[in-house]
Write an enzyme that holds these catalytic residues in place. Structure first.
Site, mmCIF file in Angstrom:
data_model
loop_
_atom_site.group_PDB
_atom_site.id
_atom_site.type_symbol
_atom_site.label_atom_id
_atom_site.label_comp_id
_atom_site.label_asym_id
_atom_site.label_seq_id
_atom_site.Cartn_x
_atom_site.Cartn_y
_atom_site.Cartn_z
ATOM 1 N N ARG A 202 1.049 7.642 3.580
ATOM 2 C CA ARG A 202 0.849 6.440 2.771
ATOM 3 C C ARG A 202 2.021 5.463 2.924
ATOM 4 O O ARG A 202 1.985 4.360 2.411
ATOM 5 C CB ARG A 202 0.675 6.807 1.294
ATOM 6 C CG ARG A 202 -0.558 7.651 1.016
ATOM 7 C CD ARG A 202 -0.760 7.843 -0.472
ATOM 8 N NE ARG A 202 -1.187 6.601 -1.094
ATOM 9 C CZ ARG A 202 -2.443 6.247 -1.250
ATOM 10 N NH1 ARG A 202 -3.409 7.043 -0.827
ATOM 11 N NH2 ARG A 202 -2.742 5.102 -1.835
ATOM 12 N N GLY B 145 0.960 -1.087 0.000
ATOM 13 C CA GLY B 145 0.000 0.000 0.000
ATOM 14 C C GLY B 145 0.982 1.113 0.000
ATOM 15 O O GLY B 145 1.919 1.094 0.766
ATOM 16 N N CYS B 146 0.971 2.040 -0.878
ATOM 17 C CA CYS B 146 2.115 2.938 -0.995
ATOM 18 C C CYS B 146 1.726 4.275 -1.596
ATOM 19 O O CYS B 146 0.561 4.529 -1.855
ATOM 20 C CB CYS B 146 3.179 2.334 -1.911
ATOM 21 S SG CYS B 146 3.384 0.591 -1.744
ATOM 22 N N SER B 147 2.744 5.088 -1.832
ATOM 23 C CA SER B 147 2.525 6.335 -2.551
ATOM 24 C C SER B 147 3.430 6.361 -3.778
ATOM 25 O O SER B 147 4.554 5.872 -3.730
ATOM 26 C CB SER B 147 2.844 7.523 -1.655
ATOM 27 O OG SER B 147 4.138 7.370 -1.110
#
Lengths: 511, 360, 146
Positions: free
Chosen positions: B40, B11-13
């Site tokens: 994030r 789950g990231c940016s």
């Protein structure tokens, strides 16, 4: 008259308080188990004749009948089991090859039951198939390795490119399940009609088997795969051209190494016309195709069929799953086959020698894993689709098969069970009480094609819904993302070698 | 390299900036973009990739490498000497950052392909030769890992928040015409710097937010073409898919995106005959390249930047334009942080790529 | 008017239609009681004709131009105005059997166990569809308007 050592295999337990002496059982049993005794005004049963098909018990209006195993007990003997002894009794009486029907019933491992599926949680949402699109559409056939395009320079078009590559003919399936080969002769016309009708409604295909195609079924040509087997029964130019695809049957899982067998009792006038053989003669297909003694001969036949149909139909080659299936499959692909069909040891049949059915061939799960892996290693996996058969029992088996690498599955035993088969394994007698594996006009009426069609459609529809549920649970919304995705499988209760052969990790191990 | 970790979903940016006229963008711009989306990430991975950062060596293949120790560096250098001419080699300059303690040796080598070796490889292109070297080092050399292998570009990544990684690598000292960045939120604890994003190969670098459920299928498909997937990350698989479709199969960008994120059969059935056949063919032939599962990705390459979502858009991605600049970001705040009033700002549709290209 | 028709290609001669017709017209309407405990046993109103593999179930056709109504001396055999069903009023029936003699299908039966009256298919007025149609295991009997 010599003494027979054979004792009943089943017993009919009649609840006299429920039996109303209506004689439905008497009329329904083609094996003559039940008779009405006029003097005693009672129905009596001869257990020796009972084959355990349950026809009488199912139709009995008061459920007065229970069919159970006849409890004749031998002294316990791990080596000399009841069935082993019985076979010797039979052969000492007949002097012949033991015949049986349907698929291998012995206790070999079933790998479907030792594979578990994944589900997505938290990091990757599962998908709800009732609310989101879930795509099962599958195309079978030779695919090119890549596609070529040219620019169209038309700003109005949604897609500004033109496809240059021409694709080989493909079979389009709405769900990755097809009806496997069951010859007209081994099964009755009404069942063939039901299979054809169901295939059309479901948007899939059914297979004629080696019995040729009855003229009244030509109208279902678009959903028909015709088979060219070693006996070449019913093979002529119209037969080939009416179909959607042609399958060369080299072997089948139930009896690898030998050809089909239709006893003369089942060769009626209609069978004789369709198969192009004299009425009443045994139809025994030769073991090999006598024009295929090596791989280059197969290539010759494949291209002969392609020429005869102007390259408009995919050619399937069906083999039984044996030890070197991977090498044979690789050869088949290079010989020009568009689709490989693999049939495992559990595959069913109308008639086969018992010893061959139970001892020859390997489970389809292992064959599939090795064929898929070998074709990928050789970089030719895209040149042919893989369809597997041999005891696919439910939708979970289908999902696991696709995860192992199959493009689609063939079902036959499941389809017949949907029509009423109770696996009594007496198809070779031609006395199927369910009207399926018979050519007796009295018995054939018992299959109403409309009811059978509805049952088949229900079965495939139900399985498709279940497949969608399982795919959604894995966070996948298109079946092509499951094909060969062995990382979504885990083995349970498998040895290291079996895990390695299947290419799956043991349950408990993450990626 | 010690590869201890299992598959780490994300789950990231993600963020990216491109100057379509090849003008220079200061490093601090991309740092600002990714920092504002701090929530994030969880500090277990961050990274940047820039194009145009080595104008003095723009024709050399630049390998950014991690080494566990000096021994593995020497071993790798021996191998590189054999196939390449080493034009320049140096440790990548870094700053001491309190939160970043465990770190590998980080070097960059500027290489030219040794002419003799090149003739030996008959039909192989320069790209194939470089790719083979990268795979060889990553798979076989103990304690060595190639982080990026492009011309006039490089990937800077590690374990830490993106802003800390930026501080560490002195990103603010660099200027590039294209930047992409990533902040990571893995659910396991990685120890390994190589697992962070961006993932780089040749002139490509990719950042990805998502977890692909088709990973097993994509992996086996790529292995059939000679790619060796060793990182157990989705980014590696996705980048190799792009490399295969765009470079090896020469597909146009839109077609490649249609293969990775195709339309639904229902939608295809409603199109005109010619387009229907084309889209059917793409799905038939490239079915194993389909990326299933939530995904938003940014692919950076020599001539531009591409943003793409999975076919049912389960992760966010916003695009923006102002003058010559093209922006991509997981969240709108990333774009507005450095460009408060863009000319155009929009959310690309599922499966539809947002592409920025150099216009020269 | 809906009538019962037979698809002889699907009739397998099991005679379950006869059994269920009997039960539906019995006192208890329960199969085991109807067969084992009711004396006299009820009569099934349809006949399964069979020769070799050919069989079909036959019952009153409720003819538009019913000869049995014309032949009936007492007017017991009549047509129900609402439903069109040809029905025998067993209170008026004197058991002369003229209806049996004129019926071209031979589907009227003599019920002589208690009273002496003519009996035949009544299209199961108390059910949604006639019991023989509902219970045929092969859907060989259909209830439709032609």
């Amino acid at each position: 008259m010599k003494l027979s050592f054979l004792y009943p295999e089943f017993q009919v337990i009649r609840d006299e308080s429920k039996c109303i002496q209506c004689e439905v059982c008497v009329r329904q049993c083609a094996f003559g188990v039940h008779t009405y005794d006029k003097d005693e005004k009672k129905v009596t049963s001869d257990n020796l004749k009972c084959v355990g098909c349950h026809r009488c018990a199912t139709l009995c209006p008061t459920q007065a009948l229970i069919i159970s195993r006849y409890p004749q007990d031998f002294r316990e003997n791990y080596n000399w089991r009841k069935d082993v002894i019985r076979d010797i009794f039979k052969q000492s009486e007949s002097g012949g090859v033991l015949l049986t029907s349907m698929g291998c019933d012995k206790e070999y491992p079933i790998y479907w039951d030792k594979l578990l599926l994944d589900a997505s949680q938290v990091t990757n949402p599962s998908i709800d198939p009732l609310r989101e699109p879930m795509e099962l559409r599958t195309y079978l056939g030779n695919k090119p390795e890549k596609l070529e395009f040219s620019v169209k320079n038309n700003s109005q078009a949604t897609v500004n490119y033109k496809l240059l590559t021409k694709l080989s003919p493909q079979l389009e399936l709405e769900t990755p399940i097809m009806f496997s080969a069951m010859s007209y002769g081994s099964i009755s016309y009404n069942v063939c009609l039901a299979l054809a009708q169901a295939a059309k409604i479901l948007g899939i295909y059914y297979n004629t088997g080696e019995g040729g195609l009855h003229k009244d079924l030509y109208k279902f040509g678009k959903n028909t795969i015709v088979q060219v087997a070693s006996g070449r029964f019913g093979v002529h130019s119209d037969y080939l051209n009416v179909a959607a695809a042609i399958e060369i049957k080299i072997g089948q899982g139930a009896k690898p190494g030998i050809g089909g067998h239709l006893p003369g009792e089942k060769v009626s006038k209609e069978i004789s016309e369709t198969r192009m053989i004299p009425e009443g003669t045994d139809a025994i297909s030769p073991a090999p195709h006598h024009d295929i003694y090596s791989i280059e001969d197969l290539s010759q036949l494949i291209f002969a069929l392609k020429e005869a149909t102007c390259y408009t139909k995919p050619i399937i080659v069906k083999i039984a799953a044996v030890h070197n299936s991977a090498s044979i499959a690789s050869g088949m692909v290079r010989a020009g086959a568009d689709i490989i069909a693999l049939d495992g040891v559990r595959g069913g049949t109308g008639a086969a020698p018992t010893r061959i059915r139970d001892n020859v061939g390997i489970p389809i799960e292992l064959a599939l894993a090795s064929v898929d892996e070998r074709l990928r290693k050789e970089g030719i996996r895209h040149r042919a689709s893989i369809v597997i058969a041999g005891g696919i029992r439910n939708s979970a088996d289908v999902v696991k098969a696709i995860a192992l690498g199959a493009d689609a599955v063939y079902i036959a035993t499941s389809a017949l069970i949907a029509c009423g088969c109770h696996l009594c394994q007496k198809c070779y007698t031609g006395k199927c009480n369910w009207g399926i594996a018979t050519q007796d006009p009295y018995l054939m009426k018992r299959i109403n094609p409309d009811i059978a069609t509805e049952r088949l459609v229900n079965l495939i529809h139900a399985w498709s819904l279940e497949i969608k549920e399982m795919l959604g649970g894995m966070g996948i919304n298109a079946i092509e993302s499951l094909r060969g995705n062995r990382l979504r499988l885990r083995g349970i209760g498998l040895t290291d070698t079996e895990l390695k052969l299947l290419g799956v990790k043991p349950a408990g191990e993450s990626l | 390299m010690n590869r201890i970790e299992p598959h780490i979903p994300g789950g990231c940016s993600v963020a990216g900036i491109l100057n379509e006229k090849k003008g220079f963008i200061k490093g601090e711009q991309i740092i600002k973009m990714i920092t504002v989306m701090h929530e994030r990430s969880n500090g277990l991975g961050g990274g940047f990739a820039g194009w145009g950062i080595y104008p003095d060596n723009k024709d050399d293949w630049c390998f950014h490498l991690f080494f566990d120790n000096e021994k593995s560096r020497e071993f790798t250098e021996e191998y590189l000497k054999h196939d390449y001419e080493i034009m320049k080699k140096e440790e990548i300059p870094t700053r001491k950052v309190k939160v970043i303690d465990k770190r590998p040796l980080i070097w960059r080598y500027f290489l030219r392909i040794n002419r003799e070796k090149k003739n030996e490889f008959y039909e192989l292109t320069e790209e194939d030769i470089v790719m083979n070297s990268v795979m060889k080092i990553n798979e076989e050399f103990e304690g060595a890992f190639v982080v990026s292998s492009g011309k006039n570009m490089g990937v800077f990544k590690g374990v830490g928040y993106p802003e800390d990684i930026a501080e560490f690598y002195r990103i603010d000292d660099y200027q590039a015409y294209l930047w992409i960045a990533h902040g990571r939120f893995p659910t396991n604890t990685p120890g390994w710097w190589g697992g962070a994003h961006p993932f780089g190969l040749l002139n490509w670098a990719l950042v990805h937010n998502g977890e692909i459920s088709s990973y097993g299928t994509n992996k086996r498909y790529l292995e059939g073409f000679g790619y060796r997937l060793m990182l157990q990350t989705d980014s590696e698989a996705i980048l190799y898919l792009f490399d295969l479709l765009l470079r090896k199969h020469n597909l146009p960008f839109e077609i490649a995106c249609m293969a990775l994120a195709p339309l639904l059969w229902d939608e295809i059935e409603r199109m005109n005959e010619e387009e229907k056949q084309l889209l059917k063919a793409i799905r038939m032939v490239y079915g194993s390249a389909l990326i299933n599962g939530p995904s938003s990705l940014i692919l950076g390459y020599k001539n531009g930047m591409l943003g793409l979502n999975d076919r049912i858009k389960l992760r966010p991605l916003i695009a923006g334009r102002k003058d010559d600049l093209f922006y991509l970001s997981s969240e709108e705040c990333g774009i507005r942080e450095i460009c408060p009033e863009p000319d155009k700002i929009w959310a690309p549709k599922a499966g539809e790529p947002a592409i920025g290209e150099l216009k020269l | 008017m809906k009538r019962i028709y037979i698809k002889e290609e699907y009739c397998m001669g099991c005679r379950l239609c006869e059994i269920h017709c009997l039960v539906a017209h019995s006192k208890s309407k329960k199969i085991i009681k109807a067969y084992k405990e009711e004396f006299p046993r009820a009569l099934p109103r349809l006949i399964v004709e069979q020769k070799g593999p050919f069989s079909f179930a036959l019952q009153c056709r409720h003819c538009e131009d019913a000869p049995c109504i014309k032949a009936c001396l007492t007017g017991a055999m009549h047509r129900e105005k609402k439903t069109g069903i040809v029905s025998c009023n067993q209170d008026k029936c004197i058991g002369c059997w003229m209806c049996i003699m004129v019926c071209p299908f031979g589907v009227i039966l003599r019920d002589i166990k208690e009273k002496k009256v003519a009996t035949k298919c009544d299209l199961c007025p108390d059910e949604d569809i006639p019991v023989c149609v509902a219970k045929c295991p092969n859907e060989a009997l259909v209830y439709e308007e032609k």
